[in-house]
Scaffold this active site. Sequence first.
Site, PDB file in Angstrom:
ATOM      1  N   ILE A   1      33.168 -12.398  24.574  1.00 39.22           N
ATOM      2  CA  ILE A   1      34.077 -11.113  24.652  1.00 39.22           C
ATOM      3  C   ILE A   1      35.355 -11.239  23.954  1.00 39.22           C
ATOM      4  O   ILE A   1      35.764 -10.070  23.067  1.00 39.22           O
ATOM      5  CB  ILE A   1      34.512 -11.025  26.136  1.00 39.22           C
ATOM      6  CG1 ILE A   1      33.115 -11.009  27.128  1.00 39.22           C
ATOM      7  CG2 ILE A   1      35.471  -9.803  26.456  1.00 39.22           C
ATOM      8  CD1 ILE A   1      33.555 -10.999  28.652  1.00 39.22           C
TER       9      ILE A   1
ATOM     10  N   ASP B   1      41.688 -21.031  20.975  1.00 41.27           N
ATOM     11  CA  ASP B   1      40.352 -21.328  21.725  1.00 41.27           C
ATOM     12  C   ASP B   1      40.367 -22.928  21.619  1.00 41.27           C
ATOM     13  O   ASP B   1      40.637 -23.476  20.291  1.00 41.27           O
ATOM     14  CB  ASP B   1      39.218 -20.688  21.110  1.00 41.27           C
ATOM     15  CG  ASP B   1      38.182 -20.523  22.084  1.00 41.27           C
ATOM     16  OD1 ASP B   1      37.848 -19.493  22.348  1.00 41.27           O
ATOM     17  OD2 ASP B   1      37.497 -21.692  22.552  1.00 41.27           O
ATOM     18  N   ASN B   2      39.963 -23.531  22.692  1.00 41.26           N
ATOM     19  CA  ASN B   2      39.619 -24.976  22.437  1.00 41.26           C
ATOM     20  C   ASN B   2      38.086 -25.253  21.895  1.00 41.26           C
ATOM     21  O   ASN B   2      37.866 -26.492  21.953  1.00 41.26           O
ATOM     22  CB  ASN B   2      39.694 -25.831  23.833  1.00 41.26           C
ATOM     23  CG  ASN B   2      39.186 -25.498  24.719  1.00 41.26           C
ATOM     24  OD1 ASN B   2      38.094 -24.657  24.832  1.00 41.26           O
ATOM     25  ND2 ASN B   2      39.168 -25.965  25.987  1.00 41.26           N
TER      26      ASN B   2
ATOM     27  N   SER C   1      36.379  -9.978  36.929  1.00 42.79           N
ATOM     28  CA  SER C   1      34.907  -9.819  37.007  1.00 42.79           C
ATOM     29  C   SER C   1      34.527  -9.164  38.261  1.00 42.79           C
ATOM     30  O   SER C   1      35.412  -9.218  39.200  1.00 42.79           O
ATOM     31  CB  SER C   1      34.190 -11.099  36.897  1.00 42.79           C
ATOM     32  OG  SER C   1      32.941 -11.240  37.548  1.00 42.79           O
TER      33      SER C   1
ATOM     34  N   THR D   1      32.504  -9.823  40.027  1.00 45.33           N
ATOM     35  CA  THR D   1      32.192 -11.123  40.948  1.00 45.33           C
ATOM     36  C   THR D   1      32.935 -11.065  42.290  1.00 45.33           C
ATOM     37  O   THR D   1      32.665 -11.335  43.217  1.00 45.33           O
ATOM     38  CB  THR D   1      31.845 -12.313  40.460  1.00 45.33           C
ATOM     39  OG1 THR D   1      31.215 -13.282  41.330  1.00 45.33           O
ATOM     40  CG2 THR D   1      33.480 -12.891  40.031  1.00 45.33           C
TER      41      THR D   1
ATOM     42  N   TYR E   1      33.426 -20.452  40.889  1.00 44.62           N
ATOM     43  CA  TYR E   1      34.073 -19.738  39.557  1.00 44.62           C
ATOM     44  C   TYR E   1      34.270 -18.471  40.148  1.00 44.62           C
ATOM     45  O   TYR E   1      35.219 -17.850  39.732  1.00 44.62           O
ATOM     46  CB  TYR E   1      32.528 -19.507  38.811  1.00 44.62           C
ATOM     47  CG  TYR E   1      32.616 -18.295  37.986  1.00 44.62           C
ATOM     48  CD1 TYR E   1      33.260 -18.224  36.637  1.00 44.62           C
ATOM     49  CD2 TYR E   1      32.059 -17.035  38.362  1.00 44.62           C
ATOM     50  CE1 TYR E   1      33.418 -17.107  35.971  1.00 44.62           C
ATOM     51  CE2 TYR E   1      32.096 -15.910  37.354  1.00 44.62           C
ATOM     52  CZ  TYR E   1      32.841 -16.038  36.481  1.00 44.62           C
ATOM     53  OH  TYR E   1      33.135 -14.775  35.754  1.00 44.62           O
TER      54      TYR E   1
ATOM     55  N   LYS F   1      38.169 -16.473  39.779  1.00 42.10           N
ATOM     56  CA  LYS F   1      38.578 -15.179  39.299  1.00 42.10           C
ATOM     57  C   LYS F   1      39.408 -14.424  40.568  1.00 42.10           C
ATOM     58  O   LYS F   1      40.517 -13.665  39.903  1.00 42.10           O
ATOM     59  CB  LYS F   1      37.402 -14.309  38.940  1.00 42.10           C
ATOM     60  CG  LYS F   1      36.422 -14.602  37.916  1.00 42.10           C
ATOM     61  CD  LYS F   1      37.282 -14.158  36.711  1.00 42.10           C
ATOM     62  CE  LYS F   1      36.533 -14.597  35.478  1.00 42.10           C
ATOM     63  NZ  LYS F   1      37.105 -14.693  34.296  1.00 42.10           N
TER      64      LYS F   1
ATOM     65  N   PHE G   1      31.851  -5.545  34.484  1.00 41.44           N
ATOM     66  CA  PHE G   1      30.536  -5.433  35.118  1.00 41.44           C
ATOM     67  C   PHE G   1      29.607  -6.357  34.474  1.00 41.44           C
ATOM     68  O   PHE G   1      30.111  -7.595  33.937  1.00 41.44           O
ATOM     69  CB  PHE G   1      30.062  -4.177  35.684  1.00 41.44           C
ATOM     70  CG  PHE G   1      30.984  -3.551  36.805  1.00 41.44           C
ATOM     71  CD1 PHE G   1      32.367  -3.102  36.835  1.00 41.44           C
ATOM     72  CD2 PHE G   1      30.355  -3.428  37.963  1.00 41.44           C
ATOM     73  CE1 PHE G   1      32.902  -2.991  37.921  1.00 41.44           C
ATOM     74  CE2 PHE G   1      31.023  -3.285  39.296  1.00 41.44           C
ATOM     75  CZ  PHE G   1      32.391  -3.027  39.258  1.00 41.44           C
TER      76      PHE G   1
ATOM     77  N   ARG H   1      17.076 -15.508  43.015  1.00 39.70           N
ATOM     78  CA  ARG H   1      17.912 -16.671  42.573  1.00 39.70           C
ATOM     79  C   ARG H   1      19.007 -16.540  43.644  1.00 39.70           C
ATOM     80  O   ARG H   1      19.440 -15.617  44.020  1.00 39.70           O
ATOM     81  CB  ARG H   1      18.684 -16.355  41.160  1.00 39.70           C
ATOM     82  CG  ARG H   1      19.475 -17.303  40.713  1.00 39.70           C
ATOM     83  CD  ARG H   1      19.828 -16.976  39.091  1.00 39.70           C
ATOM     84  NE  ARG H   1      20.659 -15.798  39.112  1.00 39.70           N
ATOM     85  CZ  ARG H   1      21.114 -15.442  37.920  1.00 39.70           C
ATOM     86  NH1 ARG H   1      21.006 -16.232  36.844  1.00 39.70           N
ATOM     87  NH2 ARG H   1      21.918 -14.539  37.860  1.00 39.70           N
TER      88      ARG H   1
ATOM     89  N   GLY I   1      22.339 -16.704  45.445  1.00 41.47           N
ATOM     90  CA  GLY I   1      23.788 -16.140  44.974  1.00 41.47           C
ATOM     91  C   GLY I   1      23.562 -14.720  44.783  1.00 41.47           C
ATOM     92  O   GLY I   1      25.002 -14.291  44.227  1.00 41.47           O
TER      93      GLY I   1
HETATM   94  C1  UD1 Z   1      26.700 -13.393  36.511  1.00 47.35           C
HETATM   95  C2  UD1 Z   1      27.709 -13.695  37.602  1.00 47.35           C
HETATM   96  C3  UD1 Z   1      28.954 -13.071  37.250  1.00 47.35           C
HETATM   97  C4  UD1 Z   1      29.459 -13.018  35.743  1.00 47.35           C
HETATM   98  C5  UD1 Z   1      28.431 -12.611  35.013  1.00 47.35           C
HETATM   99  C6  UD1 Z   1      28.833 -12.776  33.420  1.00 47.35           C
HETATM  100  C7  UD1 Z   1      26.378 -14.773  39.482  1.00 47.35           C
HETATM  101  C8  UD1 Z   1      25.926 -14.323  40.741  1.00 47.35           C
HETATM  102  N1  UD1 Z   1      27.103 -13.726  38.806  1.00 47.35           N
HETATM  103  O1  UD1 Z   1      26.305 -12.004  36.937  1.00 47.35           O
HETATM  104  O2  UD1 Z   1      30.022 -13.909  38.228  1.00 47.35           O
HETATM  105  O3  UD1 Z   1      30.548 -12.489  35.974  1.00 47.35           O
HETATM  106  O4  UD1 Z   1      27.194 -13.270  35.262  1.00 47.35           O
HETATM  107  O5  UD1 Z   1      28.007 -11.548  32.824  1.00 47.35           O
HETATM  108  O6  UD1 Z   1      25.630 -15.376  38.872  1.00 47.35           O
HETATM  109  N2  UD1 Z   1      18.099 -12.335  36.233  1.00 47.35           N
HETATM  110  C9  UD1 Z   1      16.708 -12.597  36.125  1.00 47.35           C
HETATM  111  N3  UD1 Z   1      16.178 -13.685  35.268  1.00 47.35           N
HETATM  112  C10 UD1 Z   1      16.806 -14.212  34.623  1.00 47.35           C
HETATM  113  C11 UD1 Z   1      18.541 -14.201  34.571  1.00 47.35           C
HETATM  114  C12 UD1 Z   1      18.879 -13.044  35.413  1.00 47.35           C
HETATM  115  O7  UD1 Z   1      16.036 -11.808  36.629  1.00 47.35           O
HETATM  116  O8  UD1 Z   1      16.527 -15.216  33.729  1.00 47.35           O
HETATM  117  C13 UD1 Z   1      18.712 -11.244  37.037  1.00 47.35           C
HETATM  118  C14 UD1 Z   1      19.600 -11.930  38.127  1.00 47.35           C
HETATM  119  O9  UD1 Z   1      18.791 -12.244  39.231  1.00 47.35           O
HETATM  120  C15 UD1 Z   1      20.413 -10.525  38.214  1.00 47.35           C
HETATM  121  C16 UD1 Z   1      20.368  -9.792  37.003  1.00 47.35           C
HETATM  122  O10 UD1 Z   1      19.204 -10.554  36.181  1.00 47.35           O
HETATM  123  O11 UD1 Z   1      19.676  -9.572  39.285  1.00 47.35           O
HETATM  124  C17 UD1 Z   1      21.631 -10.170  36.092  1.00 47.35           C
HETATM  125  O12 UD1 Z   1      21.866 -11.485  36.227  1.00 47.35           O
HETATM  126  P1  UD1 Z   1      22.985 -12.281  35.196  1.00 47.35           P
HETATM  127  O13 UD1 Z   1      22.919 -11.641  34.010  1.00 47.35           O
HETATM  128  O14 UD1 Z   1      22.897 -13.595  35.314  1.00 47.35           O
HETATM  129  O15 UD1 Z   1      24.281 -11.574  35.788  1.00 47.35           O
HETATM  130  P2  UD1 Z   1      25.082 -11.310  37.298  1.00 47.35           P
HETATM  131  O16 UD1 Z   1      24.138 -12.579  38.293  1.00 47.35           O
HETATM  132  O17 UD1 Z   1      25.129 -10.056  37.808  1.00 47.35           O
END
Ligand code: UD1
Length: 336
Positions: A8, A27-28, A121, A123, A146, A150, A175, A292, A294
Amino acid sequence: MSGGAGFIGSHVTVELIEAGYDVIVADNLSNCDMTCFNGVKKITGREDIPFVKMDFCNPVATELLFDSNQIDAVIHFSGYKAVGESVMDPLKYYKNNLESFINVIESARDHGCSNILFSSSATVYGEPDVLPVTENTPRQPATSPYGNTKQMCEDILRDSVKAYSNIRGIALRYFNPIGAHPSALIGELPRGVPNNLVPFITQTAIGKRECLSVFGDDYPTPDGTCQRDFIDIVDLAKAHVFAVRRMLEGKMKDEYEIFNIGTGKPLSVMELIKGFEKANGVKLNYKIAPRRPGDVTAIWADPSLANKELGWKAERDIEETLAAAWAWEKHIASGE
Ligand code: UD1
């Protein structure tokens, strides 16, 4: 800019420089190398962007940075961001993410740097009851250390600007930032196996990963896969320019403001995969896997406050974004 060499931060540096601001990148390099910073220099044609290798957890180094430069605004990106790791090693996250931000606020306060922008975030909303989420949607208890950092950093900023009258702050709640700069010179460079969806998709497409797992197709959504608000990284970076300008020009309506930075449009994991295939003419090897732990079912932004107050709006369409992500992956693979 703390943590300015990452995904970012590097895109924000480009947009700020193109808008005419001088930027110091600090940055470190704990979670990135100089690839993106070097890309920023190429894109902007500016070899002279100052880079400071330092750790904001070190209060002396932080003081020194503010002592030796006239800084009008600080953007705080530095922080660990792996959700799973934060559950395994919470103290690492609390120590790093909180200490670094406290040091930044303290130094800003003591050196007449009035403007502090924090990268927060979506989140913080957890699993929302009502969609889309506005800035007034109540935050839910964080589901990971994490996410908790935030929320805590938002609170630290809110309380600090209330107590110390010479500082003000904006928190941008991102987002799901995806994509890369159209030059393909900067982008996301995860270490090891990517946690996030789009880097996993591009690495699968290029053959670094055998198969993409779609985490769950039995969610209560139109196609059963999770829905997110995927926002182009360049659009997201531009929001920082508007936010910094608002602070510097004294246009804030409150000493602490929060803005959702999203498109306002939900897209499912499966729609994103299909969009990637269509935009780039490639076939992705994917399979349906268990949910997954969480993950929230669905979240997307109501970005109208940012649209109105910042005068910012997400503009790039998803195919352009996914084409840029693919061009970046190919650029890395080319080893140039
Ligand atoms: C995650 C973090 C969020 C962080 C953000 C940064 C969690 C719960 N949240 O968001 O805090 O700010 O990343 O971008 O982890 N997915 C797959 N296969 C994969 C990877 C992801 O199906 O290999 C799906 C996940 O289940 C999810 C969606 O893709 O439904 C988005 O996942 P991801 O890119 O990891 O973002 P978040 O989980 O929304």
